[in-house]
Write an enzyme that holds these catalytic residues in place. Structure first.
Site, PDB file in Angstrom:
ATOM      1  N   GLU A 282       0.884  -1.175   0.000  1.00 45.07           N
ATOM      2  CA  GLU A 282       0.000   0.000   0.000  1.00 45.07           C
ATOM      3  C   GLU A 282       0.914   1.215   0.000  1.00 45.07           C
ATOM      4  O   GLU A 282       1.687   1.412   0.937  1.00 45.07           O
ATOM      5  CB  GLU A 282      -0.929  -0.016   1.223  1.00 45.07           C
ATOM      6  N   CYS A 316      -1.329   9.615   3.194  1.00 47.17           N
ATOM      7  CA  CYS A 316      -1.268   9.093   1.826  1.00 47.17           C
ATOM      8  C   CYS A 316      -2.484   9.555   1.041  1.00 47.17           C
ATOM      9  O   CYS A 316      -2.444   9.665  -0.176  1.00 47.17           O
ATOM     10  CB  CYS A 316      -1.198   7.578   1.851  1.00 47.17           C
TER      11      CYS A 316
HETATM   12  P1  NAD Z   1       8.817   4.812   3.918  1.00 46.86           P
HETATM   13  O1  NAD Z   1       8.609   4.096   2.635  1.00 46.86           O
HETATM   14  O2  NAD Z   1       9.983   5.696   4.044  1.00 46.86           O
HETATM   15  O3  NAD Z   1       8.949   3.739   5.098  1.00 46.86           O
HETATM   16  C1  NAD Z   1       7.941   2.787   5.340  1.00 46.86           C
HETATM   17  C2  NAD Z   1       8.538   1.619   6.106  1.00 46.86           C
HETATM   18  O4  NAD Z   1       9.423   0.894   5.246  1.00 46.86           O
HETATM   19  C3  NAD Z   1       9.366   2.027   7.310  1.00 46.86           C
HETATM   20  O5  NAD Z   1       9.111   1.128   8.374  1.00 46.86           O
HETATM   21  C4  NAD Z   1      10.787   1.879   6.798  1.00 46.86           C
HETATM   22  O6  NAD Z   1      11.728   1.663   7.825  1.00 46.86           O
HETATM   23  C5  NAD Z   1      10.634   0.651   5.917  1.00 46.86           C
HETATM   24  N1  NAD Z   1      11.684   0.463   4.905  1.00 46.86           N
HETATM   25  C6  NAD Z   1      12.445   1.395   4.291  1.00 46.86           C
HETATM   26  N2  NAD Z   1      13.279   0.811   3.404  1.00 46.86           N
HETATM   27  C7  NAD Z   1      13.034  -0.518   3.451  1.00 46.86           C
HETATM   28  C8  NAD Z   1      13.559  -1.659   2.762  1.00 46.86           C
HETATM   29  N3  NAD Z   1      14.516  -1.542   1.848  1.00 46.86           N
HETATM   30  N4  NAD Z   1      13.061  -2.877   3.049  1.00 46.86           N
HETATM   31  C9  NAD Z   1      12.069  -3.013   3.949  1.00 46.86           C
HETATM   32  N5  NAD Z   1      11.545  -1.975   4.656  1.00 46.86           N
HETATM   33  C10 NAD Z   1      12.012  -0.748   4.394  1.00 46.86           C
HETATM   34  O7  NAD Z   1       7.455   5.600   4.228  1.00 46.86           O
HETATM   35  P2  NAD Z   1       7.141   6.654   5.402  1.00 46.86           P
HETATM   36  O8  NAD Z   1       7.854   7.937   5.129  1.00 46.86           O
HETATM   37  O9  NAD Z   1       7.291   6.031   6.732  1.00 46.86           O
HETATM   38  O10 NAD Z   1       5.575   6.882   5.170  1.00 46.86           O
HETATM   39  C11 NAD Z   1       5.067   7.742   4.216  1.00 46.86           C
HETATM   40  C12 NAD Z   1       4.702   6.997   2.947  1.00 46.86           C
HETATM   41  O11 NAD Z   1       3.774   5.975   3.236  1.00 46.86           O
HETATM   42  C13 NAD Z   1       4.002   7.902   1.938  1.00 46.86           C
HETATM   43  O12 NAD Z   1       4.466   7.601   0.646  1.00 46.86           O
HETATM   44  C14 NAD Z   1       2.543   7.524   2.096  1.00 46.86           C
HETATM   45  O13 NAD Z   1       1.749   7.799   0.964  1.00 46.86           O
HETATM   46  C15 NAD Z   1       2.650   6.070   2.378  1.00 46.86           C
HETATM   47  N6  NAD Z   1       1.448   5.575   3.043  1.00 46.86           N
HETATM   48  C16 NAD Z   1       0.570   4.806   2.335  1.00 46.86           C
HETATM   49  C17 NAD Z   1      -0.600   4.360   2.927  1.00 46.86           C
HETATM   50  C18 NAD Z   1      -1.595   3.520   2.180  1.00 46.86           C
HETATM   51  O14 NAD Z   1      -2.454   2.917   2.817  1.00 46.86           O
HETATM   52  N7  NAD Z   1      -1.536   3.454   0.868  1.00 46.86           N
HETATM   53  C19 NAD Z   1      -0.876   4.716   4.245  1.00 46.86           C
HETATM   54  C20 NAD Z   1       0.050   5.506   4.943  1.00 46.86           C
HETATM   55  C21 NAD Z   1       1.212   5.920   4.330  1.00 46.86           C
END
Ligand code: NAD
Length: 519
Positions: A282, A316
């Protein structure tokens, strides 16, 4: 709680709610600044490198110190989760459901304390924090109703003879990895975990580094509810290290990732390279709103303001693009500028604050970059555009809610920014508005303001978004609620095709076994 809070709750003018939240803000102070271990099979492993999390409201507030899990911790957690998985499945869905309902009651009893901690941790306003918690409570209860209504997803099939019994049984995959983002640190760590646990999987959670406290609070609630040690493990630490190791591990059977598009796409493309496994991602959004000449412009203004600036634009589902029919463009823009200028920005601990801080300094830099792009690229800042440093605000990451115009080829219109900035432009009508709305890699949420039934039908039919709202003042593109709006994205916004809090969500955590028995 006397007042039922959802993300559509319009104002915090309930005295009992405010008093309970404000008491909790003081009561939980002793729980800030503590050191936390990673949690593997019930063991709190504290002798690890620690990283610090400070509050986005005030850099002098230390929220906590968290262990950086090692890859050995990941291996141990996955091993313990694998060993316990058959026993957890054997518990049966009724016993698991009852435990989830107990956890829901415990979480609800502590809703003010955990919400106050969340406001310290993420800088959310009180309504946003309470909403995140209340949504999580509802996830427990809604998914419990779903599994009950489907009789544990055991479905009798037809038979070819009197001696034959055929049954479709949905069964868990085994060990499920949940990777969560910072912005809904409880609902998006807990929601997928509840789905996976209830359906019989064991779970490893890797929360965002900002948001780790909420994942640990989720664990505490589950522990109080009596969840066995092997069922849930919490690994804090950098995603690029342990998230990478965990998602590519051979013994992880499925993944729910919620976060940004680049990380989600990377996991989608690589996590099942060595063996097939469901990878549900997501991801981000660039959520458009169309306002046609038949719209109620006051309603549209309210919906856009709440959609664009709730949680400081860090949703998001945040409203980031507005396409207004030319004949009402100027009037709508005047109203939007006026309403934006009146938004109160400040600490979530002030009752009057609608908008709190951005999560970290880097996001303020992103805001400054976007404002520069508008100014240098031929656009206009209609209102806002400044970083706020008055008085106490200087100790946090506060910026003004901002409305801009920009040429349509500017990246302001295409990149997910995750800041309180919304771009507006005029369009010839619904047709052009839909074409521009759909001209994006994303497809999460979208909004329309119109009173014309033909326009509404056309828009529902043609808009490319998983969540579509018409005439919603409570949030033009934001604020989905379990059992009210399923929440999931299309296109580059999501892969599961089944929204959280919706009727098809649990399905992804189970695989079908067809059972034929001949007696
Ligand atoms: P992010 O992608 O930076 O991090 C999300 C998670 O992924 C964190 O726990 C991070 O530590 C982990 N991560 C980072 N690199 C990784 C890797 N290589 N392998 C595995 N895990 C890894 O996102 P963020 O800044 O925490 O959140 C904001 C983003 O999330 C925005 O793009 C937003 O749109 C999205 N979001 C989407 C939804 C949805 O339901 N579609 C809901 C909330 C947030």
């Amino acid at each position: 709680m006397a007042l039922k809070i959802t993300y559509a709750t319009m104002s915090a003018d309930n005295e009992e709610l405010n008093a309970s939240f404000e008491k909790a803000v003081v009561d939980v102070q002793s729980r800030l600044g503590q050191s936390h271990g990673v949690i593997v099979n019930g063991e709190h492993r504290r002798d690890r490198d620690l990283y610090e999390e400070v509050s986005p409201i005030d850099r002098d507030i230390l929220v906590g110190r968290y262990a950086q899990a090692t890859n050995d911790d990941v291996d141990d957690a996955i091993s313990a989760a694998s060993v316990f998985a058959p026993e957890w499945e054997a518990w049966g869905w009724e016993a698991r459901r009852d435990l989830m309902l107990t956890a829901a009651d415990i979480m609800e009893e502590q809703i003010f304390e955990i919400s106050a901690l969340m406001s310290y941790e993420i800088g959310k306003s009180r309504l946003e924090s309470l909403g995140d918690m209340a949504e999580t409570v509802e996830f427990f209860r809604y998914y419990a109703r779903q599994i009950t209504d489907h009789d544990g997803f055991v479905t009798p099939l037809n038979s070819l003879g009197a001696t034959e019994t055929n049954t479709s049984v949905l069964r868990p995959y085994g060990v499920w990895a949940v990777i969560s983002p910072f912005n809904f640190p409880m609902a998006l760590a807990a929601g997928p975990s509840i789905g996976a646990l209830l359906t019989g999987n064991t779970v490893i959670v890797k929360p965002s580094n900002t948001g780790a406290l909420m994942a640990l609070e989720f664990y505490r609630v589950m522990d109080e509810a009596g969840l066995p040690d092997g069922a849930l493990h919490i690994l804090t630490g950098a995603g690029v290290v342990i998230g990478e190791h965990m998602t590519h591990h051979d013994d992880v059977d499925g993944i729910t990732f919620t976060g940004s598009y680049p990380v989600g796409m990377h996991l989608l493309q690589t996590a099942s390279e060595k063996r097939p496994k469901p990878v549900s991602c997501e991801m981000g959004g660039k959520n458009p709103v169309i306002v046609t000449r038949s719209a109620d412009l006051d309603l549209a203004t309210q919906g856009i303001v709440r959609g664009a600036f709730g949680l400081s634009g860090q949703k998001c589902s945040a409203t980031s693009r507005v396409y207004v029919e030319h004949s009402v463009h100027d009037e709508l823009v005047d109203k939007l500028v006026d309403a934006t200028a009146r938004i109160q920005v400040g600490s979530p601990f002030d009752r009057s604050s609608f908008m709190g801080p951005l999560i970290e300094r880097g996001v303020v830099t992103r805001f400054e970059k976007a404002v520069d792009e508008v100014r240098s690229g031929g656009g206009t800042i209609l209102v806002g555009g400044n970083v706020l440093t008055d008085g106490d605000l200087t100790r946090g990451h506060f910026v003004e809610p901002t409305v801009v115009t920009a040429p349509l080829d500017s990246w302001i219109w295409s990149e997910e920014l995750f800041i309180p900035l919304v771009a507006v432009t005029g369009v010839s009508g619904l047709e052009e508005g839909i074409a521009l709305s759909n001209d994006t890699e994303f497809g999460l949420t979208a909004g329309l303001f119109s009173t014309d039934e033909r326009e509404i039908d056309k828009w529902f039919g043609e808009i490319e978004a998983g969540v579509a709202y018409v005439n919603r003042a409570a949030g033009a593109t934001t604020g989905a609620w379990p059992d009210i709006q399923s929440f999931g994205g299309w296109k580059g916004s999501g892969t599961s095709g089944a929204g959280g809090g919706g009727p098809w969500y649990l399905r992804q955590y189970m695989r079908e076994q067809s059972r034929t028995l001949i007696r």
